[in-house]
Design an enzyme around this catalytic site. Sequence first.
Site, mmCIF file in Angstrom:
data_model
loop_
_atom_site.group_PDB
_atom_site.id
_atom_site.type_symbol
_atom_site.label_atom_id
_atom_site.label_comp_id
_atom_site.label_asym_id
_atom_site.label_seq_id
_atom_site.Cartn_x
_atom_site.Cartn_y
_atom_site.Cartn_z
ATOM 1 N N HIS A 56 0.851 -1.205 0.000
ATOM 2 C CA HIS A 56 0.000 0.000 0.000
ATOM 3 C C HIS A 56 0.879 1.245 0.000
ATOM 4 C CE1 HIS A 56 0.811 -0.579 4.290
ATOM 5 N NE2 HIS A 56 0.324 0.617 4.557
ATOM 6 N N HIS A 58 1.339 3.983 1.953
ATOM 7 C CA HIS A 58 1.827 4.768 3.089
ATOM 8 C C HIS A 58 3.346 4.907 3.057
ATOM 9 C CE1 HIS A 58 -2.012 4.162 5.747
ATOM 10 N NE2 HIS A 58 -2.136 5.135 4.865
ATOM 11 N N ASP A 60 5.660 4.857 5.211
ATOM 12 C CA ASP A 60 6.512 3.922 5.948
ATOM 13 C C ASP A 60 6.573 2.553 5.287
ATOM 14 O OD1 ASP A 60 3.843 3.415 6.652
ATOM 15 O OD2 ASP A 60 4.380 2.656 8.629
ATOM 16 N N HIS A 61 5.987 2.428 4.100
ATOM 17 C CA HIS A 61 6.100 1.196 3.310
ATOM 18 C C HIS A 61 6.758 1.436 1.952
ATOM 19 C CE1 HIS A 61 3.671 -1.575 5.876
ATOM 20 N NE2 HIS A 61 3.375 -0.400 6.402
ATOM 21 N N HIS A 114 -7.453 -0.627 5.707
ATOM 22 C CA HIS A 114 -6.384 0.255 6.175
ATOM 23 C C HIS A 114 -6.176 1.377 5.164
ATOM 24 C CE1 HIS A 114 -2.795 1.360 8.405
ATOM 25 N NE2 HIS A 114 -2.081 1.293 7.296
ATOM 26 N N ASP A 133 -0.351 -4.060 6.365
ATOM 27 C CA ASP A 133 -0.960 -3.484 7.558
ATOM 28 C C ASP A 133 -2.431 -3.881 7.691
ATOM 29 O OD1 ASP A 133 1.465 -2.330 8.026
ATOM 30 O OD2 ASP A 133 0.783 -0.254 7.908
ATOM 31 N N HIS A 171 4.502 -4.564 10.789
ATOM 32 C CA HIS A 171 4.940 -3.866 11.993
ATOM 33 C C HIS A 171 5.131 -4.816 13.177
ATOM 34 C CE1 HIS A 171 4.326 0.363 10.695
ATOM 35 N NE2 HIS A 171 3.395 -0.162 9.920
#
Length: 255
Positions: A56, A58, A60-61, A114, A133, A171
């Site tokens: 996805h 985001h 942080d990915h 998400h 996530d 995570h």
Amino acid sequence: MPPDVDLIPCLADNYAVLLHDPASGATLLVDAPEEAPIAAALDRRGWTLTHILITHHHGDHVGGLKALKARSGATVIGPAAEASRIDGLDRTVADGDRFDAGPWPVQVIATPGHTLGHVAYHLPTAGVAFTGDTLFSLGCGRVFEGTLEAMWGSLDRLRALPQETVVYCGHEYTASNARFALSVDPANEALRARAAEVEALRAAGRPTLPTTIAAELAANPFLRADDPALAAVVGLPPGDPAAVFAALRRRKDAA
């Protein structure tokens, strides 16, 4: 021959995963939170990155995606529904798509909730799934863009995977997830045992992943929303797991 796997801590609590086939040399990365630790793992192992799968959009990915692609020339694959928000995709995929990444057939599972376009990747011959996530060990992702009903549908699809499937998620949230899970399901012996294991692993500085579908079915309250005991905890009658899930997720959000 089973793949070699390297679980790589990134940022504050993210994970990236490298999957390597010794026979062909193919090396697959799932999600790219940041360049440095992933590049260091590749150098340490002597692996050359061939494919990057993104779950996805985001940051942080995908924060390390541009640099890792430039470094390796790897083919980048990600969700078509989020293509406008992920720079560097070479191929887009959607629910039900199948493709090969090196020697591994990959099945794409849409898992909205998400984010609207979130996908998971199931590699049946390797016996692994990458759930980003959406599904965490003992928990699930927050619903930012989709609906609670959609998230339940996504989890319901993931829990239908073969129980022996090894699950990697995005995570290290398992300890906090365990505390919430115990608050709603304190008599669950599988959960109590997993929580104790998680406490020991974290005390030793070790990751709590991977997990398995079987382990999550036994201990993760968000996969067990059809359990009448959990319905009773949130004050609902049994028979509507989507509603029970929504109540559990709201309670977790407020915790």
